[in-house]
Enzyme design. Structure first.
Site, PDB file in Angstrom:
ATOM      1  N   TYR A  54      48.886  47.055  28.863  1.00 47.79           N
ATOM      2  CA  TYR A  54      49.703  46.914  27.653  1.00 47.79           C
ATOM      3  C   TYR A  54      51.182  47.064  27.990  1.00 47.79           C
ATOM      4  O   TYR A  54      52.048  46.482  27.352  1.00 47.79           O
ATOM      5  CB  TYR A  54      49.305  47.964  26.604  1.00 47.79           C
ATOM      6  N   GLU A 149      69.549  50.781  32.387  1.00 44.94           N
ATOM      7  CA  GLU A 149      68.875  50.855  33.690  1.00 44.94           C
ATOM      8  C   GLU A 149      69.121  49.633  34.579  1.00 44.94           C
ATOM      9  O   GLU A 149      68.906  49.691  35.785  1.00 44.94           O
ATOM     10  CB  GLU A 149      67.386  51.164  33.536  1.00 44.94           C
ATOM     11  N   CYS A 381      36.228  40.998  40.913  1.00 46.90           N
ATOM     12  CA  CYS A 381      36.382  42.421  41.192  1.00 46.90           C
ATOM     13  C   CYS A 381      35.430  43.240  40.302  1.00 46.90           C
ATOM     14  O   CYS A 381      34.239  43.286  40.589  1.00 46.90           O
ATOM     15  CB  CYS A 381      37.841  42.840  41.033  1.00 46.90           C
ATOM     16  N   ARG A 462      38.804  50.529  44.118  1.00 45.92           N
ATOM     17  CA  ARG A 462      38.357  51.726  44.853  1.00 45.92           C
ATOM     18  C   ARG A 462      36.868  51.707  45.134  1.00 45.92           C
ATOM     19  O   ARG A 462      36.395  52.318  46.070  1.00 45.92           O
ATOM     20  CB  ARG A 462      38.611  52.972  44.010  1.00 45.92           C
ATOM     21  N   HIS A 507      40.329  39.342  44.573  1.00 44.82           N
ATOM     22  CA  HIS A 507      41.012  38.639  43.478  1.00 44.82           C
ATOM     23  C   HIS A 507      41.476  37.253  43.928  1.00 44.82           C
ATOM     24  O   HIS A 507      42.634  37.078  44.310  1.00 44.82           O
ATOM     25  CB  HIS A 507      42.223  39.450  43.006  1.00 44.82           C
ATOM     26  N   GLU A 509      42.279  34.857  42.230  1.00 41.03           N
ATOM     27  CA  GLU A 509      43.289  34.306  41.319  1.00 41.03           C
ATOM     28  C   GLU A 509      44.705  34.441  41.860  1.00 41.03           C
ATOM     29  O   GLU A 509      45.614  33.764  41.389  1.00 41.03           O
ATOM     30  CB  GLU A 509      43.180  34.936  39.927  1.00 41.03           C
TER      31      GLU A 509
HETATM   32  N1  GLN Z   1      37.585  49.518  38.653  1.00 39.03           N
HETATM   33  C1  GLN Z   1      37.006  48.853  39.758  1.00 39.03           C
HETATM   34  C2  GLN Z   1      37.336  49.533  41.069  1.00 39.03           C
HETATM   35  O1  GLN Z   1      38.248  50.294  41.159  1.00 39.03           O
HETATM   36  C3  GLN Z   1      37.407  47.385  39.789  1.00 39.03           C
HETATM   37  C4  GLN Z   1      38.875  47.182  39.976  1.00 39.03           C
HETATM   38  C5  GLN Z   1      39.325  45.793  39.640  1.00 39.03           C
HETATM   39  O2  GLN Z   1      38.652  45.056  38.942  1.00 39.03           O
HETATM   40  N2  GLN Z   1      40.489  45.413  40.117  1.00 39.03           N
HETATM   41  O3  GLN Z   1      36.682  49.308  42.053  1.00 39.03           O
END
Ligand code: GLN
Length: 569
Positions: A54, A149, A381, A462, A507, A509
């Protein structure tokens, strides 16, 4: 010597400064110039990695693992500039460096001040993207002229010209010229004031780019020129685009921005070659077909939260000569009312990345629906982790299978924290970040897309596929089609026999360009088109396209949704 362009913004934020900067980078490259790009963000966070969507929209990730502003995504989509650790500096990053130097004693007893110490650090950051291989470096200064800033950045940009010489540094100011519908008037005052503010600091813009809903008349241009002290031919308009953001470079080229820059910086280069870009735009404007996919996610009301995903889908549309419509499906609504009511006219399901428990079960439901009904599924992900959880629960029968991110004591932790991550206590820049190699298994959907066994993709997470369960998955039609060889981590998960069911731990994308669509997005949309095309082998109704191999069926989906009081027909 590298020449430098600073791009500033006036009146309001969200004018599309990033897109304009990227378009300028593109124009320069189209003339055979080598370009570097960079963004300064005046906020105090060290990077946007710890900010929520957000606040910040998408967090972009570079090859070398910087969590960065999403404008870097535009730079990569429009240009070939090397985007890395030096492509994004925030006030937090600048101050951290200065404080570190002060603690080391580098300032030899001086009082450390905004001018010159902070401004020197900013100028050093700008200089880091210059090199003998770069003709023009472009630095976009985030925020709006007049913000407290932003001041040190504008001051540093002013000093930069003093240091490097006027012929080597130029300023382009992007401003809003509002149209008042009630009085049918275009108003120049806000722009006059923002340029006056810039000139107060000592930055004299060479080019004024005016964001406007309506064309600027000659009179208005003359007025802006006079009051803002910018030559009339350097007052350009940037109208809201009709079809695509990829029109912006052409709009600026039509007004000879390329020539203005070349003249001002005395650059030796050829005329711009825009042929390929124009062809790409033609494809966007004249699609042969269209397809609708559902994105089942959390931040769907924010255009910026899944920026690179929307762009990558558009690129896949270019590759498949189709228009890709996106149906935004809030995962929490799926939890409340089931998925079926959202699926009318939808040919594929995409579950994007994300953090936190909210909406997770809705996403699992979407993955199940896609798997059981032969609907193409693309998990990014978190979307891959969701696919794994769903498969574990509903195909392997592992009740309560979950990710330890959401259920630390899950009986079957099919997604779990890596050993290194267990010791991590700080949040900032501590995920598995940046580019990792991945070995792709032949004969899989992933391999069919990449046409290569060795690829590399960018990460930001993670949690990982838990290898303890790998044999069970593979014994029941789960395919670990991509693996990071060194760490033996599963990077791509597929479901065998399904038309297209692919989850990726990375990712993709972040690596798609309009002129080079990402192969996985391309094939996902290709598969969606096949499903939605009545002439193809796939049955035309989602409900009929059950793939029985997996032992589950539409019927079980209905059972699960019963009780919501909704008709699933
Ligand atoms: N929350 C998940 C993780 O930390 C996926 C993270 C994400 O989609 N970028 O592994």
């Amino acid at each position: 010597m590298t020449k430098h362009i600073y791009i500033t913004g006036g009146v309001v934020s969200s004018l599309g400064k990033g897109l304009t900067s990227a378009s300028i980078g593109f124009l320069l490259e189209s003339m055979g110039l080598r370009v570097a790009m960079q963004k300064f963000d005046p906020y105090i966070n060290v990077d946007p990695g710890t900010m929520n969507p957000y606040q910040h929209g998408e967090v972009y990730v570079t090859e070398d693992g910087l969590e960065a502003d999403l404008d870097l995504g535009h730079y990569e989509r429009f240009t070939h500039a090397l985007i890395n650790l030096h492509s994004n500096y925030t006030t937090g990053k600048i101050y951290s460096a200065v404080i570190e130097k002060e603690r080391r004693g580098d300032y030899l007893g001086q009082t450390v001040q905004v001018i010159p110490h902070i401004t020197n650090e900013i100028k050093e950051a700008a200089r880091r993207i210059e090199s003998p291989d770069i003709d023009v470096a472009i630095t976009e200064i985030g925020g709006t002229v007049g913000d407290i800033e932003s001041l040190p950045y504008l001051e540093a940009a002013r000093q930069y010209q003093l240091d490097q010489g006027r012929e080597n540094v130029m300023y382009i100011h992007l401003s809003l010229v509002p149209y008042l519908r009630a009085s049918h008037e275009i108003k120049t005052k806000p722009t006059q004031q923002s340029v006056a503010k810039l000139r107060e600091i000592g930055v004299i813009p060479d080019v004024l780019i005016c964001r406007t809903e309506v064309p600027l008349s000659e009179d208005i241009r003359a007025k802006l020129s006079l009051f803002c002290n910018v030559p009339k031919e350097a007052v350009l308009e940037e109208k809201d685009v009709d079809f695509s953001i990829y029109e912006i470079p052409l709009m600026l080229a039509d007004q000879k921005l390329d020539e203005l820059i070349v003249r001002r910086l005395n650059l030796a280069c050829k005329r711009p070659d825009l042929t390929r870009w124009k062809q790409m735009l033609e494809q966007i404007k004249h699609p042969d077909r269209e397809v609708t996919i559902a994105i089942v996610g959390k931040y769907l009301e924010l255009q910026d939260a899944y920026k690179s995903i929307y762009e990558s889908l558009a690129h896949a549309g270019i590759a498949n000569r189709c228009r890709v419509n996106v149906k935004k499906v809030p995962a929490e609504d799926v939890e409340k009312v089931g998925l079926q009511r959202f699926m009318a006219g939808v040919s594929g399901v995409l579950v994007p990345g994300g953090f936190g428990k909210r909406g997770i079960e809705g996403k699992v439901r979407a993955a199940q629906f896609a798997r059981e009904n032969g609907v193409p599924y693309f998990g990014l992900c978190l979307g891959m982790q969701i696919a794994v959880i769903e498969f574990a629960r509903n195909v392997l029968g592992l009740q309560g299978a979950h990710s330890t991110e959401f259920e630390p004591d899950a009986p079957h932790p099919v997604i779990t924290l890596m050993e290194e991550q267990k010791r991590v206590t700080r949040l900032g820049a501590t995920m598995r970040l940046g580019s990792y190699p991945c070995r792709v298994k032949t004969g899989t959907r992933a391999h069919r897309a990449y046409k290569s066994e060795a690829v590399s993709e960018r990460h930001r997470h993670r949690f990982e596929f838990n290898n303890v369960y790998r044999a069970q998955f593979e014994g029941r039609g789960g395919v670990c089609s991509g693996v990071w060889p060194e760490g033996d981590l599963v990077e791509i998960f597929e479901v065998a026999g399904h038309p297209w069911y692919v989850g990726v731990q990375f990712h993709p994308e972040f690596k798609s360009k309009p002129t080079a669509p990402h192969p996985l997005f391309r094939d996902f949309i290709g598969a969606c088109l096949e499903v939605s095309n009545p002439k193809s082998a796939a049955p035309d109704s989602v409900e009929e396209s059950v793939r029985p191999f997996i032992g589950s069926s539409v019927h079980s989906f209905r059972k699960q949704d019963a009780g919501t009081g909704l008709s699933n027909g």
